[in-house]
Design an enzyme around this catalytic site. Structure first.
Site, PDB file in Angstrom:
ATOM      1  N   HIS A   1       0.854  -1.195   0.000  1.00 24.25           N
ATOM      2  CA  HIS A   1       0.000   0.000   0.000  1.00 24.25           C
ATOM      3  C   HIS A   1       0.888   1.243   0.000  1.00 24.25           C
ATOM      4  O   HIS A   1       2.089   1.158   0.274  1.00 24.25           O
ATOM      5  CB  HIS A   1      -0.905   0.021   1.241  1.00 24.25           C
TER       6      HIS A   1
ATOM      7  N   ASP B   1       0.844   5.280   1.772  1.00 27.05           N
ATOM      8  CA  ASP B   1       0.188   5.936   2.905  1.00 27.05           C
ATOM      9  C   ASP B   1      -0.526   7.214   2.459  1.00 27.05           C
ATOM     10  O   ASP B   1      -0.042   7.932   1.578  1.00 27.05           O
ATOM     11  CB  ASP B   1       1.211   6.295   3.992  1.00 27.05           C
TER      12      ASP B   1
ATOM     13  N   HIS C   1       4.816   0.065  -0.027  1.00 27.80           N
ATOM     14  CA  HIS C   1       5.493  -0.760   0.983  1.00 27.80           C
ATOM     15  C   HIS C   1       4.538  -1.799   1.544  1.00 27.80           C
ATOM     16  O   HIS C   1       3.321  -1.717   1.374  1.00 27.80           O
ATOM     17  CB  HIS C   1       6.080   0.129   2.100  1.00 27.80           C
TER      18      HIS C   1
ATOM     19  N   ARG D   1       6.567  -9.113  16.112  1.00 27.74           N
ATOM     20  CA  ARG D   1       7.049  -7.798  15.668  1.00 27.74           C
ATOM     21  C   ARG D   1       6.029  -6.717  16.029  1.00 27.74           C
ATOM     22  O   ARG D   1       4.825  -6.954  15.961  1.00 27.74           O
ATOM     23  CB  ARG D   1       7.260  -7.824  14.148  1.00 27.74           C
TER      24      ARG D   1
HETATM   25  C1  LIG Z   1      -4.251   8.173   9.376  1.00 29.56           C
HETATM   26  C2  LIG Z   1      -4.480   7.050   8.770  1.00 29.56           C
HETATM   27  C3  LIG Z   1      -3.619   6.459   7.730  1.00 29.56           C
HETATM   28  C4  LIG Z   1      -4.131   5.058   7.592  1.00 29.56           C
HETATM   29  C5  LIG Z   1      -5.602   5.276   7.818  1.00 29.56           C
HETATM   30  C6  LIG Z   1      -5.586   6.124   9.071  1.00 29.56           C
HETATM   31  O1  LIG Z   1      -6.815   6.743   9.293  1.00 29.56           O
HETATM   32  C7  LIG Z   1      -5.201   5.271  10.280  1.00 29.56           C
HETATM   33  C8  LIG Z   1      -4.448   4.013   9.910  1.00 29.56           C
HETATM   34  C9  LIG Z   1      -3.531   4.152   8.701  1.00 29.56           C
HETATM   35  C10 LIG Z   1      -3.274   2.817   8.027  1.00 29.56           C
HETATM   36  C11 LIG Z   1      -2.162   1.993   8.683  1.00 29.56           C
HETATM   37  C12 LIG Z   1      -1.955   0.706   7.904  1.00 29.56           C
HETATM   38  C13 LIG Z   1      -1.944   0.896   6.384  1.00 29.56           C
HETATM   39  C14 LIG Z   1      -3.093   1.848   5.947  1.00 29.56           C
HETATM   40  C15 LIG Z   1      -3.193   1.936   4.432  1.00 29.56           C
HETATM   41  C16 LIG Z   1      -4.360   1.408   6.621  1.00 29.56           C
HETATM   42  O2  LIG Z   1      -5.178   0.622   6.192  1.00 29.56           O
HETATM   43  O3  LIG Z   1      -4.478   2.040   7.843  1.00 29.56           O
HETATM   44  C17 LIG Z   1      -2.873   3.188   6.625  1.00 29.56           C
HETATM   45  C18 LIG Z   1      -3.852   4.314   6.284  1.00 29.56           C
HETATM   46  C19 LIG Z   1      -3.382   5.199   5.145  1.00 29.56           C
HETATM   47  O4  LIG Z   1      -2.252   5.698   5.152  1.00 29.56           O
HETATM   48  O5  LIG Z   1      -4.178   5.384   4.218  1.00 29.56           O
HETATM   49  O1  LIG Z   2       4.897  -2.210  10.353  1.00 29.15           O
HETATM   50  C1  LIG Z   2       5.524  -1.589   9.504  1.00 29.15           C
HETATM   51  O2  LIG Z   2       6.745  -1.634   9.399  1.00 29.15           O
HETATM   52  C2  LIG Z   2       4.783  -0.744   8.484  1.00 29.15           C
HETATM   53  C3  LIG Z   2       3.385  -0.380   8.871  1.00 29.15           C
HETATM   54  C4  LIG Z   2       2.709   0.458   7.835  1.00 29.15           C
HETATM   55  O3  LIG Z   2       3.050   0.478   6.689  1.00 29.15           O
HETATM   56  C5  LIG Z   2       1.593   1.326   8.253  1.00 29.15           C
HETATM   57  O4  LIG Z   2       1.162   1.267   9.432  1.00 29.15           O
HETATM   58  O5  LIG Z   2       1.129   2.112   7.392  1.00 29.15           O
HETATM   59 FE   LIG Z   3       2.115   2.161   5.577  1.00 26.84          FE
END
Ligand SMILES: C=C1C[C@]23C[C@@]1(O)CC[C@H]2[C@@]12CCC[C@@](C)(C(=O)O1)[C@H]2[C@@H]3C(=O)O
Ligand SMILES: O=C(O)CCC(=O)C(=O)O
Ligand SMILES: [Fe+2]
Length: 346
Positions: A226, A228, A283, A293
């Site tokens: 994905h 961010d 990533h 982890r």
């Molecule tokens: C601030 C944010 C980015 C995120 C969505 C969120 O509201 C909270 C969780 C974040 C996260 C972490 C894991 C990967 C990701 C794609 C997800 O599903 O939740 C990211 C979100 C993002 O960056 O879009």
């Molecule tokens: O756990 C990690 O190293 C990456 C987590 C991540 O990509 C995320 O929270 O958006």
């Molecule tokens: Fe991420």
């Protein structure tokens, strides 16, 4: 006995609710719902061999730091940063609190289970519904303050957790503002414009991730590939590696554990602001059969009403939209969002 079993959970029909992680404490083998096919989980990584390509390690005190950050964002969309200034004890306390949280029983964590409508608290990552298979991960998401959710879990003992979060949040925010300053300067964006993206115009979010020991890691996915939804993301991968970054024309690279560094990656917003000059790092996270982890992640994002559009070219590659619209589109279209908002060339 096979280590891949069907435990009666079908991720399509939702026997395990979409926001609820597996109870990893009672799992000896991978349920069918969590087993990914080889094609989705190719473990072809490039930096185990002789390749000299590696994710840059940048020293924030280096006189050429601006150019190094600019180049890393152009080439990789990510880098490791040393001399970042976040005190070691703040990171250590956050690690202790993250472990304390995820080590609780499922019942205890579920007191702060995030709902589908409100994205804070304990649960799966929000991209879960885009996939048939579930990830080997449990998370805790914080937007603004953790107090409400932490009180649900530890009614009399929430303050230590909240203090650890607050310190990490404040330090990460200051560090990312330095990186915004350097990267905007590199891109030739004015000081006035920079002020629009920091301070009161920003919102921070934290994601704590737990990836339990997995009996068949080659079949599992910690978090699927994905990008961010942030300007910059700051990540502490604690004591176990597992993060991988994709480099165009080269493949997946494991980010090695480097003492006293944090990982920084560029998100979709900076990719748009830079008119695609900076990559939004693709990533993912792998899991392992030996060590549990944990990772702690800070997302620096604009406030919802802020308009996101390229700042650096008179030939914009993306249409302007509010951050709120961008998030709504990503919730619907996930990895197609950037191409949907891209301006078609004639
Ligand atoms: C601030 C944010 C980015 C995120 C969505 C969120 O509201 C909270 C969780 C974040 C996260 C972490 C894991 C990967 C990701 C794609 C997800 O599903 O939740 C990211 C979100 C993002 O960056 O879009
Ligand atoms: O756990 C990690 O190293 C990456 C987590 C991540 O990509 C995320 O929270 O958006
Ligand atoms: Fe991420």
């Amino acid at each position: 006995m096979s280590t891949v079993e069907n435990h009666g959970e079908n991720s399509n029909t939702g026997i395990l609710p979409i926001n609820l992680p597996l109870d990893f404490s009672s799992i000896q083998s991978i349920p069918e719902s969590h087993a990914w096919s080889e094609s989705n989980n190719d473990n072809q990584i490039k930096n185990n061999g002789s390749s000299s390509l590696a994710l840059p390690i940048i020293d924030l005190n280096d006189p050429n730091v601006m150019d190094q950050i600019g180049h890393a964002c152009e080439e990789w969309g990510a880098f490791q940063l040393k001399n970042h200034g976040i005190p070691k004890n703040i990171i250590e306390k956050l690690e202790v609190e993250t472990k304390r949280l995820f080590d609780l029983s499922k019942e205890q964590k579920m007191k702060a289970l995030r709902t589908l409508n409100y994205p804070t608290g304990y649960g799966t990552v929000w991209i879960t519904p885009f996939f048939q298979q579930r990830m080997w991960q449990e998370g805790f998401t914080i937007h603004d303050s953790p107090v409400d959710d932490a009180k649900k879990i530890w009614p009399d003992d929430y303050q230590i957790f909240c203090d650890a979060i607050k310190k990490f949040q404040d330090e990460s925010m200051l560090l990312i503002e330095k990186l915004i300053h350097l990267s905007f300067k590199y891109l030739g964006i004015s000081e006035e414009e920079k002020e629009n993206w920091i301070g009161n115009n920003h919102a921070g979010a934290i994601q704590l991730n737990s990836y339990p020991i997995c009996p068949k890691p080659e079949k599992a996915m910690g978090i699927v590939a994905h990008t961010d939804t942030s300007i910059f993301t700051l990540l502490n991968q604690s004591q176990v590696s597992g993060l991988q970054v994709f480099k165009d024309d080269a493949g997946w690279f494991t980010v090695p554990l480097e003492p006293n560094t944090v990982v920084i990656n560029t998100g979709d917003v900076l990719h748009i602001l830079s008119n695609a000059r900076f990559k939004s790092a693709l990533h993912r996270v792998t899991v392992n059969s030996v060590k549990h982890r944990y990772s702690m992640v800070y997302f620096y994002r604009p406030i919802m009403k802020h308009v996101v559009a390229p700042l650096v070219s008179n030939n914009p590659r993306f249409r302007a939209l509010t951050f709120k619209e961008y998030v709504a589109m990503k919730n619907k279209h996930f990895d197609k969002t950037l191409s949907i908002i891209s301006v078609k060339e004639d």
